[in-house]
Structure formats: C-alpha cells, structure tokens
Design a protein around this motif. Sequence first.
Motif, PDB file in Angstrom:
ATOM      1  N   CYS A  73       0.853  -0.970   0.131  1.00  9.55           N
ATOM      2  CA  CYS A  73      -0.344  -0.040   0.431  1.00  9.55           C
ATOM      3  C   CYS A  73       0.848   1.373  -0.045  1.00  9.55           C
ATOM      4  O   CYS A  73       0.275   2.093   0.025  1.00  9.55           O
ATOM      5  CB  CYS A  73      -1.011  -0.043   1.461  1.00  9.55           C
ATOM      6  SG  CYS A  73      -1.897   1.174   1.406  1.00  9.55           S
ATOM      7  N   THR A  74       2.015   1.417   0.697  1.00  8.78           N
ATOM      8  CA  THR A  74       2.593   2.630   0.804  1.00  8.78           C
ATOM      9  C   THR A  74       3.535   2.429  -0.757  1.00  8.78           C
ATOM     10  O   THR A  74       4.017   3.713  -1.015  1.00  8.78           O
ATOM     11  CB  THR A  74       3.774   2.142   1.697  1.00  8.78           C
ATOM     12  OG1 THR A  74       4.610   1.065   1.830  1.00  8.78           O
ATOM     13  CG2 THR A  74       3.294   2.170   3.795  1.00  8.78           C
ATOM     14  N   ALA A  75       4.065   1.402  -1.073  1.00 11.23           N
ATOM     15  CA  ALA A  75       4.266   1.387  -2.820  1.00 11.23           C
ATOM     16  C   ALA A  75       2.881   2.179  -3.518  1.00 11.23           C
ATOM     17  O   ALA A  75       3.854   2.631  -4.334  1.00 11.23           O
ATOM     18  CB  ALA A  75       4.255   0.328  -2.780  1.00 11.23           C
ATOM     19  N   THR A  76       2.271   2.430  -3.430  1.00 14.26           N
ATOM     20  CA  THR A  76       0.835   3.306  -4.272  1.00 14.26           C
ATOM     21  C   THR A  76       1.202   4.952  -3.569  1.00 14.26           C
ATOM     22  O   THR A  76       0.759   5.701  -4.372  1.00 14.26           O
ATOM     23  CB  THR A  76       0.042   2.860  -4.180  1.00 14.26           C
ATOM     24  OG1 THR A  76      -0.638   2.866  -2.773  1.00 14.26           O
ATOM     25  CG2 THR A  76      -0.545   1.429  -4.358  1.00 14.26           C
ATOM     26  N   GLY A  77       1.865   5.200  -2.972  1.00 14.09           N
ATOM     27  CA  GLY A  77       2.064   7.220  -2.209  1.00 14.09           C
ATOM     28  C   GLY A  77       2.062   7.039  -1.241  1.00 14.09           C
ATOM     29  O   GLY A  77       1.861   8.601  -0.614  1.00 14.09           O
TER      30      GLY A  77
END
Length: 89
Positions: A73-77
């Motif tokens: 999820c954090t890879a999506t910003g």
Amino acid sequence: MQHYFALGPITAAFTVGFPALYLAARQIRRLAAWMQNSEPPKERAGAFIVMFTVFGFIVGGLGQAIWDETAACTATGKSAIQCMAFNPR
C-alpha cells in the motif's frame, strides 16, 4: 488479494525472538534466586521453549501478512498510517 498469514523475516524474527526472551527472563530469575540464596525456577524449560517457538511463529506469520500488505500500500504513495487504518481487510 488478502493474506492473513505469510512467511518472511518478521516470522523468523518472532520465531527466534520469543524463545530468546523467555530464556533471558529465565536466566534473570535464576540470577535473582541465586543472589537471594533461594530455589531457582523449576519449570520445564524445554516445554516452554517449544510453546514460545510455536506462538512466535503464529504471531510472526500474522504480523508478516500485515507488513506485506502495508508495504504494498505504501508503494502506491499513501502513508503507512493511512494504509494500516483505512486498508479494508
């Protein structure tokens, strides 16, 4: 896809860490008993080590699944707090 259990470094850390914490606490209790000239702990350490190893594996596997979902999820910003608080499971 939602995963509720996963294997990874967090699983390994908890599997090794829980029994290590038990052994450290047991040694501290043995030292305290020796310093007070009283009886040392008499529980069956082997049984507790097995129990804490299994418990650490289960907790670590559950934590690894949460970690993996949050990392994706954090890879999506999004921030980690947004991912953990508002990510429907």
